[in-house]
Design an enzyme around this catalytic site. Structure first.
Site, PDB file in Angstrom:
ATOM      1  N   HIS A  96      37.818  31.580  43.259  1.00 46.51           N
ATOM      2  CA  HIS A  96      38.618  32.779  42.958  1.00 46.51           C
ATOM      3  C   HIS A  96      37.748  33.773  42.204  1.00 46.51           C
ATOM      4  O   HIS A  96      36.905  33.376  41.403  1.00 46.51           O
ATOM      5  CB  HIS A  96      39.823  32.404  42.087  1.00 46.51           C
TER       6      HIS A  96
ATOM      7  N   ASP B   2      46.353  29.155  47.363  1.00 40.81           N
ATOM      8  CA  ASP B   2      46.503  28.858  48.801  1.00 40.81           C
ATOM      9  C   ASP B   2      46.263  27.397  49.151  1.00 40.81           C
ATOM     10  O   ASP B   2      46.487  26.993  50.285  1.00 40.81           O
ATOM     11  CB  ASP B   2      45.523  29.736  49.598  1.00 40.81           C
TER      12      ASP B   2
HETATM   13  C1  SDX Z   1      43.644  34.899  47.056  1.00 41.23           C
HETATM   14  O1  SDX Z   1      42.118  38.272  43.770  1.00 41.23           O
HETATM   15  C2  SDX Z   1      43.226  37.648  43.786  1.00 41.23           C
HETATM   16  O2  SDX Z   1      43.947  37.613  42.813  1.00 41.23           O
HETATM   17  C3  SDX Z   1      43.547  36.943  45.107  1.00 41.23           C
HETATM   18  C4  SDX Z   1      44.776  36.043  45.102  1.00 41.23           C
HETATM   19  C5  SDX Z   1      46.074  36.830  44.902  1.00 41.23           C
HETATM   20  O3  SDX Z   1      47.053  36.223  44.437  1.00 41.23           O
HETATM   21  O4  SDX Z   1      46.111  38.023  45.305  1.00 41.23           O
HETATM   22  O5  SDX Z   1      44.647  35.063  44.094  1.00 41.23           O
HETATM   23  C6  SDX Z   1      44.933  35.335  46.448  1.00 41.23           C
HETATM   24  O6  SDX Z   1      43.067  35.617  47.824  1.00 41.23           O
HETATM   25  C7  SDX Z   1      43.043  33.586  46.610  1.00 41.23           C
HETATM   26  C8  SDX Z   1      41.663  33.286  47.297  1.00 41.23           C
HETATM   27  C9  SDX Z   1      41.922  32.787  48.715  1.00 41.23           C
HETATM   28  N1  SDX Z   1      40.608  32.678  49.424  1.00 41.23           N
HETATM   29  C10 SDX Z   1      40.062  31.492  49.697  1.00 41.23           C
HETATM   30  O7  SDX Z   1      40.514  30.399  49.319  1.00 41.23           O
HETATM   31  C11 SDX Z   1      38.777  31.585  50.533  1.00 41.23           C
HETATM   32  C12 SDX Z   1      37.707  30.664  49.959  1.00 41.23           C
HETATM   33  N2  SDX Z   1      37.236  31.237  48.672  1.00 41.23           N
HETATM   34  C13 SDX Z   1      36.125  32.098  48.700  1.00 41.23           C
HETATM   35  O8  SDX Z   1      35.750  32.724  49.847  1.00 41.23           O
HETATM   36  C14 SDX Z   1      35.837  32.826  47.386  1.00 41.23           C
HETATM   37  O9  SDX Z   1      35.958  31.904  46.387  1.00 41.23           O
HETATM   38  C15 SDX Z   1      36.664  34.068  47.064  1.00 41.23           C
HETATM   39  C16 SDX Z   1      36.636  35.046  48.171  1.00 41.23           C
HETATM   40  C17 SDX Z   1      38.090  33.705  46.761  1.00 41.23           C
HETATM   41  C18 SDX Z   1      36.068  34.704  45.814  1.00 41.23           C
HETATM   42  O10 SDX Z   1      34.803  35.125  46.167  1.00 41.23           O
HETATM   43  P1  SDX Z   1      33.793  35.806  45.097  1.00 41.23           P
HETATM   44  O11 SDX Z   1      34.444  35.942  43.773  1.00 41.23           O
HETATM   45  O12 SDX Z   1      33.229  37.025  45.733  1.00 41.23           O
HETATM   46  O13 SDX Z   1      32.688  34.714  44.894  1.00 41.23           O
HETATM   47  P2  SDX Z   1      31.360  34.595  45.747  1.00 41.23           P
HETATM   48  O14 SDX Z   1      31.673  34.697  47.198  1.00 41.23           O
HETATM   49  O15 SDX Z   1      30.353  35.517  45.154  1.00 41.23           O
HETATM   50  O16 SDX Z   1      30.951  33.057  45.452  1.00 41.23           O
HETATM   51  C19 SDX Z   1      30.151  32.710  44.321  1.00 41.23           C
HETATM   52  C20 SDX Z   1      29.443  31.433  44.729  1.00 41.23           C
HETATM   53  C21 SDX Z   1      28.663  31.577  46.044  1.00 41.23           C
HETATM   54  O17 SDX Z   1      27.614  30.601  46.024  1.00 41.23           O
HETATM   55  P3  SDX Z   1      26.103  31.082  45.553  1.00 41.23           P
HETATM   56  O18 SDX Z   1      25.781  32.327  46.357  1.00 41.23           O
HETATM   57  O19 SDX Z   1      26.211  31.339  44.060  1.00 41.23           O
HETATM   58  O20 SDX Z   1      25.230  29.895  45.912  1.00 41.23           O
HETATM   59  O21 SDX Z   1      30.418  30.397  44.984  1.00 41.23           O
HETATM   60  C22 SDX Z   1      30.352  30.016  46.361  1.00 41.23           C
HETATM   61  C23 SDX Z   1      29.647  31.140  47.085  1.00 41.23           C
HETATM   62  O22 SDX Z   1      29.005  30.651  48.265  1.00 41.23           O
HETATM   63  N3  SDX Z   1      31.725  29.855  46.810  1.00 41.23           N
HETATM   64  C24 SDX Z   1      32.144  28.901  47.627  1.00 41.23           C
HETATM   65  C25 SDX Z   1      33.531  29.078  47.759  1.00 41.23           C
HETATM   66  N4  SDX Z   1      33.910  30.140  47.031  1.00 41.23           N
HETATM   67  C26 SDX Z   1      32.798  30.619  46.447  1.00 41.23           C
HETATM   68  N5  SDX Z   1      31.472  27.902  48.263  1.00 41.23           N
HETATM   69  C27 SDX Z   1      32.222  27.079  49.044  1.00 41.23           C
HETATM   70  N6  SDX Z   1      33.580  27.187  49.221  1.00 41.23           N
HETATM   71  C28 SDX Z   1      34.256  28.180  48.592  1.00 41.23           C
HETATM   72  N7  SDX Z   1      35.579  28.285  48.760  1.00 41.23           N
END
Ligand code: SDX
Length: 431
Positions: free
Chosen positions: A308, A365
């Site tokens: 998140h 989710d």
């Molecule tokens: C919602 O914002 C809100 O409030 C949203 C929400 C709401 O109520 O409106 O809470 C609802 O959208 C919840 C999130 C639902 N999405 C998912 O579950 C999709 C999976 N999660 C990710 O794609 C990610 O965690 C996000 C999109 C939710 C957040 O992304 P960020 O903050 O941009 O983080 P990032 O992509 O920069 O990740 C940081 C690191 C990366 O690794 P490095 O580059 O440091 O090596 O964490 C890793 C990412 O690759 N990472 C994950 C991951 N989420 C982040 N690796 C594997 N699986 C994941 N789910």
């Protein structure tokens, strides 16, 4: 004396005002920075940028706090109803008994759809994406209710818009299910039923058979809608604010929010989680394989329902759903092997240094789809359920944005990294 900090740029000092929130969040007010220093700030994804002040929702991602108008989500999930929470979000305080009764009755009365509007559903192909149809139907409300599609609605107009959207959203969502997925005729809204029961009736009753309402199902869905009702400046709510900042009407702004919510990284994640759990189940429950895929920098696979932007702790909403899911399935007499897989997946991930270092926890989710599925809602309707839940939050933020004298049209800047000036080359001289 207002608090300021000194910023030294190219041997020149700039006094930057500091603004504080009611929970002591601090922000550098950089509204004059570019004009005074010619410097911009750079923050792709706006992870460090406050786009507005707001009194609707407070969340602290470090410790996992979520409050709506000051009331903790745990108390609302346990004691409130979705319409009462909607009133709280939109109007700022819990309604009195008479205010709540009037709000509920007015919404129940307006749940019908205009006849010509209803005919629109039939023009969409069977098995069309429910979110694509929802975007189109919500923006089409402006065509069928033009007197409400105003760029500068009065307070009374906004109250009426809130009622119309809240009352028609369940009907639109249910009719999308009926036409695109079930190919069944519509049933009419029942004004004698509460909001969630009427939605279940619209979804699952047919002309021949009334859906047998089950209080467990109603309560489970009521809780899920409350948990999705608002979440501060998330991608879709920020989109609603951005669209509304150009004085686009509320129908256009909400349909913009639905577009943003449809993405798999946002509201589409609940559907992705279910499909991921099904894939793991089909693959003999091989959890370790999916966890290592999620960790592999070369793979764009992510553990859906994990991570998140703001929560670097367990999402308080996921905690509530996780606590409820087992109990709800037992009460519904549903056995779902995907729940065991979800529990095992969470355990493996939370013990893995990759997820621990990046503070990746289950979000709202991760478990919600298991309850939607147990109720009988198909997977590709899960993002539509998220939109139905988020609607009062979107309305509350749009209303707050319109009422805030500080609101200006949203127009971020950029750092240009393209070509410097060069001349046009006639077509016959291009290699
Ligand atoms: C919602 O914002 C809100 O409030 C949203 C929400 C709401 O109520 O409106 O809470 C609802 O959208 C919840 C999130 C639902 N999405 C998912 O579950 C999709 C999976 N999660 C990710 O794609 C990610 O965690 C996000 C999109 C939710 C957040 O992304 P960020 O903050 O941009 O983080 P990032 O992509 O920069 O990740 C940081 C690191 C990366 O690794 P490095 O580059 O440091 O090596 O964490 C890793 C990412 O690759 N990472 C994950 C991951 N989420 C982040 N690796 C594997 N699986 C994941 N789910």
């Amino acid at each position: 004396m207002p608090e300021t900090v000194t910023l030294k740029l190219k041997e020149k000092n700039f006094e930057i005002p500091v603004i504080s929130g009611t929970e002591n969040e601090k922000a550098l007010d950089i509204r004059k920075l570019r004009q005074e220093s010619s410097y911009l700030t750079y923050d792709p994804g706006y992870g460090n940028t406050g786009a507005c002040t707001s009194a609707v929702t407070y969340l602290d991602g470090e410790i996992g706090i979520l409050r709506h108008r000051g009331i903790p989500i745990e108390q609302l999930a346990e004691k409130s109803s979705f319409l009462e929470t909607s009133y709280l979000l939109i109007y700022g305080d819990l309604p009195t008994k008479s205010q709540l009764e009037k709000f509920k009755k007015t919404i129940a009365k307006q749940a019908d759809l205009n006849k010509d509007f209803k005919n629109l559903f039939a023009s969409y192909p069977k098995f069309a994406s429910p979110m694509a149809v929802l975007v189109a139907m919500v923006s089409s409300l402006a065509a069928y209710y033009p007197d409400l599609a105003k760029s500068n609605p009065s307070k009374e107009d906004v109250d009426e818009l809130a009622i119309q959207l809240l009352s028609k959203m369940p009907t639109i969502c249910a009719y999308i299910y009926k036409t695109t997925l079930k190919n069944e005729s519509f049933v009419e809204p029942r004004k004698d039923l509460d909001y969630v029961s009427n939605f279940l009736h619209l979804m699952f009753s047919s002309k021949k058979k009334e859906y047998p309402l089950n209080q467990e199902v109603v309560e489970a869905l009521e809780t899920l809608l409350i948990l999705h009702a608002d979440h501060e400046q998330n991608c879709s709510t920020s989109t609603v604010r951005m669209v509304g900042s150009s004085w686009a009407d509320l129908f256009a702004s909400i349909s913009g929010g639905i577009c943003a919510l449809s993405g798999p990284l946002h509201g589409g994640a609940n559907q992705e989680v279910m499909e991921m759990l099904e894939a793991i189940h089909a693959d003999g429950g091989n959890i370790k394989k999916y966890v290592s895929k999620a960790k592999d920098p070369k793979s764009d696979f992510r553990l859906m329902g994990f991570g998140h932007r703001v929560y670097k702790n367990y999402d308080p909403r996921a905690k509530i759903i996780k606590r409820r899911v087992d109990d709800v399935l037992k009460k519904l007499g549903v056995q779902d092997p995907l729940l065991e897989i979800a529990w095992a997946l969470e355990k493996v991930a939370l013990e893995d240094s990759y997820f621990i270092e990046r503070k990746l926890y289950p979000n709202v989710d991760f478990y919600s789809g298991i309850i939607y599925k147990a109720i009988g809602i198909p997977t590709n309707m899960f993002p539509v359920m998220f939109a139905m839940g988020r609607l009062p939050g979107w309305i509350a933020h749009w209303k707050e944005m319109k009422e805030n004298p500080e609101t200006k049209i949203g127009r971020p800047r950029q750092i240009y990294v393209g070509k410097n000036q060069r001349d046009y080359i006639p077509l016959d001289q291009r290699t």
